[in-house]
Design a protein around this motif. Structure first.
Motif, PDB file in Angstrom:
ATOM      1  N   ASN A 370       0.814  -1.214   0.000  1.00 52.22           N
ATOM      2  CA  ASN A 370       0.000   0.000   0.000  1.00 52.22           C
ATOM      3  C   ASN A 370       0.848   1.265   0.000  1.00 52.22           C
ATOM      4  N   ASP A 371       1.917   1.260  -0.775  1.00 51.83           N
ATOM      5  CA  ASP A 371       2.723   2.476  -0.867  1.00 51.83           C
ATOM      6  C   ASP A 371       1.874   3.675  -1.271  1.00 51.83           C
ATOM      7  N   GLY A 372       0.967   3.455  -2.203  1.00 45.44           N
ATOM      8  CA  GLY A 372       0.115   4.551  -2.643  1.00 45.44           C
ATOM      9  C   GLY A 372      -0.796   5.054  -1.549  1.00 45.44           C
ATOM     10  N   LEU A 373      -1.422   4.149  -0.805  1.00 43.55           N
ATOM     11  CA  LEU A 373      -2.360   4.545   0.247  1.00 43.55           C
ATOM     12  C   LEU A 373      -1.658   5.285   1.370  1.00 43.55           C
ATOM     13  N   TRP A 374      -0.555   4.689   1.903  1.00 44.08           N
ATOM     14  CA  TRP A 374       0.124   5.358   3.029  1.00 44.08           C
ATOM     15  C   TRP A 374       0.658   6.712   2.594  1.00 44.08           C
ATOM     16  N   THR A 375       1.051   6.819   1.327  1.00 52.17           N
ATOM     17  CA  THR A 375       1.588   8.095   0.847  1.00 52.17           C
ATOM     18  C   THR A 375       0.483   9.118   0.662  1.00 52.17           C
ATOM     19  N   THR A 376      -0.680   8.698   0.186  1.00 55.44           N
ATOM     20  CA  THR A 376      -1.773   9.667   0.017  1.00 55.44           C
ATOM     21  C   THR A 376      -2.258  10.181   1.365  1.00 55.44           C
ATOM     22  N   MET A 377      -2.225   9.340   2.394  1.00 52.30           N
ATOM     23  CA  MET A 377      -2.652   9.802   3.716  1.00 52.30           C
ATOM     24  C   MET A 377      -1.657  10.809   4.281  1.00 52.30           C
ATOM     25  N   TYR A 378      -0.367  10.557   4.056  1.00 57.68           N
ATOM     26  CA  TYR A 378       0.650  11.536   4.449  1.00 57.68           C
ATOM     27  C   TYR A 378       0.522  12.800   3.610  1.00 57.68           C
ATOM     28  N   SER A 440       9.012  -2.746 -16.197  1.00 57.83           N
ATOM     29  CA  SER A 440       8.607  -1.539 -16.903  1.00 57.83           C
ATOM     30  C   SER A 440       9.264  -1.513 -18.284  1.00 57.83           C
ATOM     31  N   SER A 441       8.772  -0.644 -19.148  1.00 52.13           N
ATOM     32  CA  SER A 441       9.427  -0.453 -20.451  1.00 52.13           C
ATOM     33  C   SER A 441      10.814   0.147 -20.277  1.00 52.13           C
ATOM     34  N   ASP A 442      11.007   0.821 -19.155  1.00 49.49           N
ATOM     35  CA  ASP A 442      12.331   1.317 -18.797  1.00 49.49           C
ATOM     36  C   ASP A 442      13.066   0.191 -18.077  1.00 49.49           C
ATOM     37  N   PRO A 443      14.160  -0.321 -18.640  1.00 50.50           N
ATOM     38  CA  PRO A 443      14.833  -1.479 -18.042  1.00 50.50           C
ATOM     39  C   PRO A 443      15.377  -1.219 -16.641  1.00 50.50           C
ATOM     40  N   GLU A 444      15.401   0.023 -16.215  1.00 57.60           N
ATOM     41  CA  GLU A 444      15.916   0.347 -14.884  1.00 57.60           C
ATOM     42  C   GLU A 444      14.864   0.223 -13.790  1.00 57.60           C
ATOM     43  N   TRP A 445      13.596  -0.014 -14.197  1.00 60.13           N
ATOM     44  CA  TRP A 445      12.530   0.050 -13.192  1.00 60.13           C
ATOM     45  C   TRP A 445      11.535  -1.096 -13.335  1.00 60.13           C
ATOM     46  N   ASP A 446      10.968  -1.506 -12.174  1.00 60.65           N
ATOM     47  CA  ASP A 446       9.863  -2.464 -12.114  1.00 60.65           C
ATOM     48  C   ASP A 446       8.698  -1.811 -11.385  1.00 60.65           C
ATOM     49  N   TRP A 447       7.491  -2.329 -11.642  1.00 61.74           N
ATOM     50  CA  TRP A 447       6.309  -1.763 -10.983  1.00 61.74           C
ATOM     51  C   TRP A 447       5.420  -2.884 -10.465  1.00 61.74           C
ATOM     52  N   LYS A 448       4.592  -2.570  -9.483  1.00 58.19           N
ATOM     53  CA  LYS A 448       3.746  -3.560  -8.831  1.00 58.19           C
ATOM     54  C   LYS A 448       2.302  -3.426  -9.294  1.00 58.19           C
ATOM     55  N   SER A 449       1.726  -4.537  -9.684  1.00 53.54           N
ATOM     56  CA  SER A 449       0.361  -4.560 -10.228  1.00 53.54           C
ATOM     57  C   SER A 449      -0.652  -4.910  -9.135  1.00 53.54           C
ATOM     58  N   THR A 450      -1.844  -5.317  -9.554  1.00 53.86           N
ATOM     59  CA  THR A 450      -2.957  -5.782  -8.697  1.00 53.86           C
ATOM     60  C   THR A 450      -3.472  -4.709  -7.746  1.00 53.86           C
ATOM     61  N   THR A 451      -3.438  -3.455  -8.156  1.00 50.44           N
ATOM     62  CA  THR A 451      -3.855  -2.346  -7.288  1.00 50.44           C
ATOM     63  C   THR A 451      -5.284  -2.549  -6.787  1.00 50.44           C
ATOM     64  N   SER A 452      -5.502  -2.185  -5.519  1.00 49.45           N
ATOM     65  CA  SER A 452      -6.773  -2.483  -4.856  1.00 49.45           C
ATOM     66  C   SER A 452      -7.613  -1.233  -4.634  1.00 49.45           C
ATOM     67  N   SER A 453      -8.817  -1.457  -4.128  1.00 46.14           N
ATOM     68  CA  SER A 453      -9.749  -0.358  -3.899  1.00 46.14           C
ATOM     69  C   SER A 453      -9.278   0.579  -2.801  1.00 46.14           C
ATOM     70  N   ASP A 454      -8.555   0.069  -1.803  1.00 42.62           N
ATOM     71  CA  ASP A 454      -8.093   0.969  -0.752  1.00 42.62           C
ATOM     72  C   ASP A 454      -7.029   1.923  -1.287  1.00 42.62           C
ATOM     73  N   GLU A 455      -6.249   1.476  -2.282  1.00 45.24           N
ATOM     74  CA  GLU A 455      -5.337   2.401  -2.941  1.00 45.24           C
ATOM     75  C   GLU A 455      -6.128   3.489  -3.672  1.00 45.24           C
TER      76      GLU A 455
END
Length: 746
Positions: A370-378, A440-455
């Motif tokens: 929940n990086d997105g959720l904790w960050t939006t609350m901050y 990611s399309s950028d070989p330097e980065w990866d991203w996490k899928s399966t985003t949820s409703s709380d995000e």
């Protein structure tokens, strides 16, 4: 007071002086109750560990110079280094060379000066070293000071009274062995605790009087002519004049294996084999358990420092409980620094993990589901802070968090889809849930899928607050992200659709999914509540009719208004004939849903399409708040004030903020053993006790956890960020005008 934390606090305070107060949010003009933010005493601990495992620790005291010394099996020790969150150590005190050469068996303080007992005398380095009273008990290891440079000492079987100004005396207990001596100034008499008796000694006429006989005593105190006698199974009281027991033994305590008791400023302090506790005026207790407060739970001695701190000596070291006068605003500025120092990962509000016994310098920043959720609350908290203070620091924090939030959308190939998180490539197998990570399309980065409703609801909450409050480019950036996310959801038939073209497990607001749940199952209500608030927010800031049309379609044609108005008291387990998914969703109360509801209430109430709906939504929010009241959850109480209601448990919200521990390390906490709590039967809400414990007696936890969880922690391996846990409710309270700016003490 200890200087280390105070100096840190002043640095933080000075940094905040430039933040001038500004008008608050629109609801601040209503006649809501306001908590006056005057200084209160905030407690925290400074710890000192012993150096050798076989070293025995006996007593700890502080003198008038605020020097701390500890008597031990290896002589006198003193504290070295030690700050809040940075433990010090106990070292041999070599300050006075002759003292290191003596066989010091015990120590105490007299007139706030250190006094020692060795095998030949009672002595001190104070008063120019003139105090040196010889005795005849070479094995003496117990003593207490009187009022006129007089002392009663013992080696167990024998007693000796020595005085600088009076004649001495020597005697013994009748068929008993002394284990402790204390002096009572009110009666000007010494009291001796034996293994099976309590005896008083009158230094004026040199007489002993046995007052009470019993067994299995561990410690004692004399308070208001009452003897407090402790055992390994509670304590009892005895009238010091008549020697008669008063009432029954007291066992309704945090723990009954009591090792020490003392009276400090009118309160009884108890040491036990499971921590220390202080009896409050109402008969309840402040409980100090675990490494949040002291090196171990086996308490040996408790005393008051001359700086008003409390010294709790355990078998492995010393815990100094310091009381610092501060306001909630002071605490907020400390937490602001905590977040920036140790909890920002690529702009995200993150947790520090893999620490060695609370040592921050050994930890690393962790990714989260929940990086997105904790960050939006901050982020929302910093938006409110900016509104209240116009702080450039808060504005920069918003910008850095917003950079991370925007990149959640751009780092993956799915239009409008927010990733859960992202990280540099090459670490997928070391991250949480490796199977959810994508390249990611950028070989330097990866991203996490399966985003949820709380995000998703966290995103819309923070962007809505930013769009409303900000008067700069961040306003437009927030509106773009609102439109981006909500367009994705509407375009995909009320689902969040992942890289594989399929809806994520939890990103589902389509009636086919929502209304498949029986009405009492919480997911039916939460999904309806969230999506209506999200669509209202999107319409409010973009003006695009598609959002309004979709919201009314869901309410008018699919029962979403009825869903979100379903009474909270009727949320329950699914019936026996329900599908397995609904049964799984409703096994017990979902506290993560509470978090989603309340952050979603911002958009549900503030941006309601009309006054009729606004009235209904207020009713739903108050209904939810009513059932949450036993948890005394600071964030939920303050968010409820959004509705303009006069009753939202403001004092409980302030209590949450005041009582929250400064130490955010996930130390192990235990409360299930406590005998002073009223436990209740197992229930759907998983409430364990009649009353919720204060935050500083619980594990550190986010708002999505059960506040009635009694045990837990991570043994000092993690530190939580205050960004979402504390700063969000505080700064929202300031924005809504229900918490005042800092004020001088009345």
């Amino acid at each position: 007071m200890r200087k280390s934390f105070r100096n840190l606090l002043w640095v933080v305070l000075l940094a905040g002086i430039s933040c001038s107060e500004a008008p608050k949010g629109e609801t601040a003009t209503t006649s809501l109750p306001v908590y006056k933010d005057v200084p209160y005493l905030q407690d925290y601990s400074i710890k000192y560990d012993k150096q050798e495992d076989d070293l025995l620790l006996f007593e700890a005291f502080m003198d008038r110079n605020e020097v701390i010394q500890v008597s031990s099996s290896d002589g006198i020790l003193r504290t070295h280094d030690g700050q809040f969150l940075y433990p010090g150590v106990l070292l041999q005190d070599k300050t006075y060379r002759p003292i290191t050469d003596k066989n010091i068996a015990a120590m105490t303080t007299y007139l706030n000066q250190f006094v020692y007992l060795d095998d030949e005398a009672v002595l001190s380095n104070a008063w120019a070293g003139s105090l040196f009273l010889k005795h005849n008990l070479p094995k003496a290891n117990i003593f207490a000071a009187g009022t006129d440079f007089d002392f009663l000492i013992s080696d167990g079987p024998s007693l000796q009274y020595v005085s600088k100004n009076n004649s001495g005396w020597q005697g013994a207990l009748s068929k008993d062995k002394a284990i402790a001596i204390k002096f009572d100034q009110k009666t000007n008499s010494f009291w001796i605790l034996g293994e099976k008796s309590v005896t008083s000694f009158n230094p004026k006429n040199k007489t002993l009087k046995t007052v009470y006989e019993g067994s299995n005593f561990t410690s004692f105190a004399l308070v208001d002519n009452k003897l407090i006698l402790t055992t390994l199974d509670g304590y009892f009281e005895v009238d010091a004049t008549s020697g008669k027991q008063i009432g029954d033994k007291k066992t309704k305590l945090p723990w009954t294996e009591i090792t020490y008791v003392g009276e400090i400023d009118g309160h009884l302090w108890f040491g036990s084999t499971k921590g220390a506790f202080m009896m409050k005026d109402d008969g309840k207790f402040n409980y100090y358990y675990g490494k949040r407060w002291m090196p171990s739970n086996n308490v040996k001695h408790i005393s008051k420092g001359t700086d008003d701190s409390i010294l709790i000596l355990t078998d492995t070291g010393l815990g100094q409980i310091v009381y610092e006068e501060m306001t909630l605003h002071d605490k907020a500025l400390y937490y602001e620094k905590q977040v920036r120092d140790r909890h920002i990962r690529l702009g995200f509000n993150a947790t520090l993990v893999d620490m060695d016994n609370g040592n921050f310098d050994t930890g690393r920043l962790s990714d989260s589901d929940n990086d997105g959720l904790w960050t939006t609350m901050y982020l929302a908290g910093e938006v409110f802070r900016y509104s209240v203070t116009k702080s450039e620091d808060a504005l920069q924090n918003c910008r850095e968090a917003m950079d991370a939030m925007e990149r959640l959308f751009s780092i993956n190939p799915v239009p409008g889809f927010p990733s859960r998180s992202f990280e540099r490539s090459g670490y997928i197998n070391q991250l949480h849930d490796p199977d959810r990570w994508q390249h990611s399309s950028d070989p330097e980065w990866d991203w996490k899928s399966t985003t949820s409703s709380d995000e998703a609801i966290g995103h819309i909450f923070a962007y809505g607050a930013m769009a409303e409050i900000m008067d700069n480019d961040l306003k437009d950036r927030a509106i773009v992200l609102i439109d981006t996310l909500m367009s994705h959801i509407v375009r995909n038939d009320m689902y969040m659709v992942d890289f594989d073209g399929k809806p994520t497990t939890w990103g589902r607001w389509n009636p086919e999914y929502v209304n498949a749940r029986p009405k009492m199952v919480g997911d039916r209500k939460i999904n309806a509540s969230n999506i209506i608030g999200m669509l209202q927010t999107a319409y409010h800031f973009t003006g695009k009719e598609k959002y309004k049309v979709k919201a009314f379609d869901l309410m008018d044609n699919h029962g979403y208004l009825d869903n979100l108005m379903w009474p909270m008291k009727d949320v329950a387990m699914a019936p026996d004939d329900a599908d397995d998914w609904s049964k799984m969703l409703s096994e017990s109360w979902n506290h993560s849903d509470d978090e989603m509801y309340f952050v979603g209430y911002w958009g549900l109430y503030k941006y309601a399409f009309n006054d009729t709906l606004k009235t209904k939504f207020k009713e739903a929010i108050i209904d939810h708040w009513e059932i949450e009241r036993p948890e005394k959850e600071g964030a939920w109480n303050i968010i409820t004030a959004l509705t303009g209601t006069q009753e939202f448990d403001l004092e409980e919200a302030a209590w949450y903020l005041r009582e929250h521990p400064m130490d955010m390390v996930a130390w192990e906490v235990m409360n299930s053993h406590r005998k002073d709590l009223t436990f209740i039967a197992p229930n759907f809400r998983e409430q364990t006790t009649a009353e919720v414990l204060p935050p500083d007696e619980r594990r550190v936890q986010r708002h999505n956890a059960n506040m009635f969880t009694l045990d837990g922690g991570r043994n000092g391996t993690e530190e939580f960020s205050a960004g979402d846990i504390w700063l969000l409710p505080y700064w929202m309270g300031r924005y809504l005008g229900v918490i005042s700016e800092p004020m001088p003490s009345e």
